[in-house]
Write an enzyme that holds these catalytic residues in place. Structure first.
Site, PDB file in Angstrom:
ATOM      1  N   GLU A   1       9.006  16.169  14.911  1.00  0.00           N
ATOM      2  CA  GLU A   1       9.582  16.056  13.590  1.00  0.00           C
ATOM      3  C   GLU A   1       8.762  17.027  12.760  1.00  0.00           C
ATOM      4  O   GLU A   1       7.595  16.907  12.773  1.00  0.00           O
ATOM      5  CB  GLU A   1       9.399  14.540  13.289  1.00  0.00           C
ATOM      6  CG  GLU A   1       9.750  14.309  11.800  1.00  0.00           C
ATOM      7  CD  GLU A   1       9.621  13.028  11.061  1.00  0.00           C
ATOM      8  OE1 GLU A   1       8.572  12.531  11.387  1.00  0.00           O
ATOM      9  OE2 GLU A   1      10.667  12.431  10.713  1.00  0.00           O
TER      10      GLU A   1
ATOM     11  N   CYS B   1      13.652  10.760   6.642  1.00  0.00           N
ATOM     12  CA  CYS B   1      13.553  10.260   7.868  1.00  0.00           C
ATOM     13  C   CYS B   1      14.640  10.631   8.722  1.00  0.00           C
ATOM     14  O   CYS B   1      14.370  11.014   9.902  1.00  0.00           O
ATOM     15  CB  CYS B   1      13.111   8.945   7.828  1.00  0.00           C
ATOM     16  SG  CYS B   1      14.330   7.807   7.146  1.00  0.00           S
TER      17      CYS B   1
ATOM     18  N   GLY C   1       1.922   4.420  12.879  1.00  0.00           N
ATOM     19  CA  GLY C   1       2.668   3.227  13.486  1.00  0.00           C
ATOM     20  C   GLY C   1       1.772   2.855  14.743  1.00  0.00           C
ATOM     21  O   GLY C   1       1.599   1.463  15.005  1.00  0.00           O
TER      22      GLY C   1
ATOM     23  N   GLU D   1       9.072   1.564  10.968  1.00  0.00           N
ATOM     24  CA  GLU D   1      10.335   2.417  10.654  1.00  0.00           C
ATOM     25  C   GLU D   1       9.618   3.675  10.806  1.00  0.00           C
ATOM     26  O   GLU D   1       8.772   4.094   9.959  1.00  0.00           O
ATOM     27  CB  GLU D   1      11.096   2.272   9.431  1.00  0.00           C
ATOM     28  CG  GLU D   1      11.466   0.764   8.943  1.00  0.00           C
ATOM     29  CD  GLU D   1      12.528   0.525  10.022  1.00  0.00           C
ATOM     30  OE1 GLU D   1      13.420   1.072  10.258  1.00  0.00           O
ATOM     31  OE2 GLU D   1      12.667  -0.715  10.183  1.00  0.00           O
TER      32      GLU D   1
ATOM     33  N   LYS E   1       0.923  -1.208   0.143  1.00  0.00           N
ATOM     34  CA  LYS E   1      -0.008   0.186   0.161  1.00  0.00           C
ATOM     35  C   LYS E   1       0.792   1.280   0.036  1.00  0.00           C
ATOM     36  O   LYS E   1       1.466   1.585   1.053  1.00  0.00           O
ATOM     37  CB  LYS E   1      -0.817  -0.050   1.404  1.00  0.00           C
ATOM     38  CG  LYS E   1      -1.447   1.225   1.779  1.00  0.00           C
ATOM     39  CD  LYS E   1      -2.501   1.874   0.873  1.00  0.00           C
ATOM     40  CE  LYS E   1      -2.779   3.072   1.372  1.00  0.00           C
ATOM     41  NZ  LYS E   1      -2.006   4.194   0.866  1.00  0.00           N
TER      42      LYS E   1
ATOM     43  N   GLY F   1       6.678   5.291   8.209  1.00  0.00           N
ATOM     44  CA  GLY F   1       5.833   6.457   8.079  1.00  0.00           C
ATOM     45  C   GLY F   1       5.806   6.842   9.413  1.00  0.00           C
ATOM     46  O   GLY F   1       6.883   6.801  10.271  1.00  0.00           O
ATOM     47  N   SER F   2       4.714   7.838   9.768  1.00  0.00           N
ATOM     48  CA  SER F   2       4.798   8.431  11.024  1.00  0.00           C
ATOM     49  C   SER F   2       4.226   7.617  12.354  1.00  0.00           C
ATOM     50  O   SER F   2       3.701   6.408  12.068  1.00  0.00           O
ATOM     51  CB  SER F   2       3.567   9.631  10.956  1.00  0.00           C
ATOM     52  OG  SER F   2       2.460   8.966  10.756  1.00  0.00           O
TER      53      SER F   2
HETATM   54  P1  NAD Z   1       2.166   8.566   7.051  1.00  0.00           P
HETATM   55  O1  NAD Z   1       2.353   7.599   8.381  1.00  0.00           O
HETATM   56  O2  NAD Z   1       1.134   9.703   7.329  1.00  0.00           O
HETATM   57  O3  NAD Z   1       1.702   7.675   6.063  1.00  0.00           O
HETATM   58  C1  NAD Z   1       2.373   6.328   5.641  1.00  0.00           C
HETATM   59  C2  NAD Z   1       1.657   5.345   5.056  1.00  0.00           C
HETATM   60  O4  NAD Z   1       0.641   5.074   5.979  1.00  0.00           O
HETATM   61  C3  NAD Z   1       1.002   6.071   3.717  1.00  0.00           C
HETATM   62  O5  NAD Z   1       0.906   4.738   2.733  1.00  0.00           O
HETATM   63  C4  NAD Z   1      -0.461   6.282   4.265  1.00  0.00           C
HETATM   64  O6  NAD Z   1      -1.350   6.032   3.246  1.00  0.00           O
HETATM   65  C5  NAD Z   1      -0.644   5.116   5.339  1.00  0.00           C
HETATM   66  N1  NAD Z   1      -1.667   5.360   6.238  1.00  0.00           N
HETATM   67  C6  NAD Z   1      -2.267   6.587   6.527  1.00  0.00           C
HETATM   68  N2  NAD Z   1      -3.176   6.291   7.505  1.00  0.00           N
HETATM   69  C7  NAD Z   1      -3.216   4.913   7.952  1.00  0.00           C
HETATM   70  C8  NAD Z   1      -3.905   4.152   8.740  1.00  0.00           C
HETATM   71  N3  NAD Z   1      -4.940   4.666   9.401  1.00  0.00           N
HETATM   72  N4  NAD Z   1      -3.748   2.899   8.470  1.00  0.00           N
HETATM   73  C9  NAD Z   1      -2.920   2.304   7.810  1.00  0.00           C
HETATM   74  N5  NAD Z   1      -2.254   2.997   6.987  1.00  0.00           N
HETATM   75  C10 NAD Z   1      -2.333   4.422   7.131  1.00  0.00           C
HETATM   76  O7  NAD Z   1       3.711   9.282   6.992  1.00  0.00           O
HETATM   77  P2  NAD Z   1       4.003   9.798   5.545  1.00  0.00           P
HETATM   78  O8  NAD Z   1       3.740  11.391   5.727  1.00  0.00           O
HETATM   79  O9  NAD Z   1       3.611   9.291   4.404  1.00  0.00           O
HETATM   80  O10 NAD Z   1       5.642   9.940   5.526  1.00  0.00           O
HETATM   81  C11 NAD Z   1       6.374  10.695   6.398  1.00  0.00           C
HETATM   82  C12 NAD Z   1       6.888   9.949   7.737  1.00  0.00           C
HETATM   83  O11 NAD Z   1       7.526   8.857   7.503  1.00  0.00           O
HETATM   84  C13 NAD Z   1       7.664  10.601   8.559  1.00  0.00           C
HETATM   85  O12 NAD Z   1       7.324  10.555  10.023  1.00  0.00           O
HETATM   86  C14 NAD Z   1       9.040  10.139   8.391  1.00  0.00           C
HETATM   87  O13 NAD Z   1      10.136  10.278   9.253  1.00  0.00           O
HETATM   88  C15 NAD Z   1       8.734   8.680   8.213  1.00  0.00           C
HETATM   89  N6  NAD Z   1       9.739   8.047   7.487  1.00  0.00           N
HETATM   90  C16 NAD Z   1      10.456   7.052   8.310  1.00  0.00           C
HETATM   91  C17 NAD Z   1      11.461   6.427   7.490  1.00  0.00           C
HETATM   92  C18 NAD Z   1      12.409   5.341   8.320  1.00  0.00           C
HETATM   93  O14 NAD Z   1      13.298   4.685   7.766  1.00  0.00           O
HETATM   94  N7  NAD Z   1      12.480   5.368   9.649  1.00  0.00           N
HETATM   95  C19 NAD Z   1      11.759   6.592   6.262  1.00  0.00           C
HETATM   96  C20 NAD Z   1      11.186   7.648   5.548  1.00  0.00           C
HETATM   97  C21 NAD Z   1      10.072   8.339   6.358  1.00  0.00           C
END
Ligand code: NAD
Length: 495
Positions: free
Chosen positions: A399, A300, A247, A265, A189, A242-243
């Site tokens: 962040e 990230c 998470g 992550e 996804k 993601g965030s």
């Molecule tokens: P996000 O958490 O908003 O979204 C990430 C993914 O989760 C997307 O595909 C989104 O559609 C999905 N998502 C959103 N709501 C959801 C739900 N309720 N249930 C299941 N899935 C859902 O993050 P973003 O804004 O896309 O990315 C930025 C974040 O990612 C930042 O916090 C960044 O630090 C982090 N990040 C971490 C790493 C790492 O390796 N640690 C790498 C890149 C980005």
């Protein structure tokens, strides 16, 4: 060498409406719903994509399970899987510019960086895990001579992977490649604002000979299709980048469904620490500036908290601000741009709200802080530096995921360690010093998954990337990532 003319030709191509990729076929969402794909370059609608619902997710998981049970991939000899994965890597490389340009039109990363970090590293990651997989052996336990304890490594089954909008190809490859290498099926996804290059990757995997159903891509809203994937009872492992906000939800989904394993992550607020004993402060400032401003800070591991020893503060900040002011922000598909666009209007608003709150809290805005190039219709922000930041301020704690750097001063090494670790996050960090002993002391003291010394960013697929504290659990990259995609099974045989 990238060619501007070729990039310009590719950017003119019409992007057809995108569908879901399930069981080797393009399929509309069962509701028929679609979403607009907005380009951050100019704010225009690039195309539409399917907005999947729970029913579609269920179809994809079923396809993934069926092929897993059938065994055409899961039971294929590792050397066979390797062949297909090497072909995927070759095809990614053969289509690298097309993939990079498509991704940039979708997410706004500067092409110079996107080309290397996206198809470049995705192909490398595919190769790394393809090459690894016929070299991983089971184990024989050191038991008494009357028994034989054999330890098998088996695929987990169906992997649900959810990835963000920054570096979608690179990050998805960190998950897809070890999952496929170990024989799993995957339902991916992607983010609402960076799905196009991953849909194209699905096509490439098929062309390379990956059996139908082994790799499926579901697009749409995270809160709908992401949630359905997280709650699905037939997904064995969820891997996520993601965030922290999402998470946490995934952990809840697991608890509310089948207790699937969840690997996270997450974000960071990484300290980049400059000691006054660094001989080349100008070079350190240049690298540190790119450590926060590349991809508009949407990285990230970005070094978003700059801790500078007081004696070096004025000289270092002067160098750093000079670099920030020289950076050319603009059309990410123009090779002359150093930095491209912010991913979306929503993210730009979020970045600007951090500027507002930092000013209110008394931080000193040295440069940037504004939306720029508004006339383009796209989302661009000037590289921003705040000095005099205190650890109590929102800017030092949360962040941003934007091109905003906060500078904090310190006096002693102990104080630097205390400030560096005073964070809920623990993803990355940087240390600049010409004192070898100090470098080693700092490596041991900093609570983070990565400590860069006299550089910032760039580690390759051979080393793990993972966070501690609220930056997540488990790792992507390296041989250690294979643990996420395999179960250990013991055979205990009486002799
Ligand atoms: P996000 O958490 O908003 O979204 C990430 C993914 O989760 C997307 O595909 C989104 O559609 C999905 N998502 C959103 N709501 C959801 C739900 N309720 N249930 C299941 N899935 C859902 O993050 P973003 O804004 O896309 O990315 C930025 C974040 O990612 C930042 O916090 C960044 O630090 C982090 N990040 C971490 C790493 C790492 O390796 N640690 C790498 C890149 C980005």
């Amino acid at each position: 060498m990238l060619d501007q003319q070729k990039i310009d030709t590719l950017r003119q191509q019409t992007v057809a409406p995108q569908q879901l990729f399930i069981n080797g076929e393009w399929q509309a969402a069962s509701s028929g719903q679609t979403m607009d794909v907005i380009s951050p370059i100019d704010g225009t609608v690039l195309t539409t994509m399917a907005d999947a619902g729970a029913e579609d997710v269920d179809r994809a998981v079923k396809a993934a399970r069926e092929v897993f049970e059938k065994g055409s991939w899961s039971k294929a000899a590792p050397a066979e899987r390797k062949k297909v994965m090497l072909k995927i890597a070759d095809l990614i490389e053969a289509n690298a510019l097309e993939l990079a340009v498509l991704g940039v039109r979708d997410n706004g990363t500067e092409i110079n960086m996107a080309y290397r970090a996206e198809p470049g590293s995705a192909a490398g990651t595919m190769r790394f895990y393809a090459e690894s997989i016929d070299k991983v052996y089971g184990e024989i336990a050191p038991t008494s001579s009357s028994v034989l304890g054999m330890i098998h490594r088996e695929p987990v089954g169906v992997v649900g992977a959810i990835v963000p909008w920054n570096f979608p190809l690179m990050i998805a490859a960190w998950k897809i490649a070890p999952a496929l290498a170990t024989g799993n099926s995957v339902v991916l996804k992607p983010s609402e604002t960076a799905s196009l290059s991953l849909l194209r990757l699905a096509e490439i995997c098929s062309e390379a000979g990956l059996p139908d159903g082994v790799f499926n891509v579901i697009t749409g809203q995270g809160a709908v299709s992401g949630e359905a994937l997280g709650l699905h009872n037939d997904v064995d492992v969820l891997v996520f980048t993601g965030s922290g906000f999402v998470g946490r939800k995934l952990l809840e989904y697991s608890a509310r469904s089948n207790l699937k394993r969840v690997y996270l992550e997450l974000g960071g607020k990484s300290p980049n620490i400059v000691f006054a004993d660094t001989a080349d402060l100008a070079k350190a400032a240049k690298v540190s500036a790119m450590g926060i401003f590349r991809n508009s800070g949407q990285v990230c591991v970005a070094g978003s908290r700059l801790l500078v020893q007081r004696e070096a503060h004025d000289e270092f900040v002067e160098h750093l601000v000079a670099v920030a002011r020289q950076l050319r922000i603009g059309d990410p598909l123009n090779l002359a741009s150093d930095i491209g666009a912010v991913n979306s209007a929503v993210q730009l608003e979020k970045d600007l709200s951090f500027v507002e709150s930092a000013v209110k809290e008394g931080a000193n805005l040295v440069t940037g802080g504004e939306r720029i190039l508004t006339e383009s219709g796209g989302y661009y922000m000037s590289p921003t530096v705040f000095d005099g930041v205190k650890s109590t301020m929102q800017l030092d704690k949360e962040e941003v995921f934007g091109p905003i750097l906060g500078v904090v001063s310190f006096d002693t090494e102990e104080e630097a360690v205390q400030l560096a670790n005073a964070s809920n996050y623990g993803l990355a960090s940087g240390v600049w010093t010409d004192n070898l002993s100090r470098a080693h002391r700092m490596i041991r003291s900093i609570q983070a998954g990565v400590v860069h010394v006299n550089t910032y960013g760039g580690p390759d697929v051979t080393v793990p990337l993972g966070g501690v504290k609220q930056s997540g659990n488990g790792v992507d990259k390296s041989m250690h990532a294979l643990d996420k995609y395999t179960n250990l099974k013991t055979a205990w045989i009486q002799l």
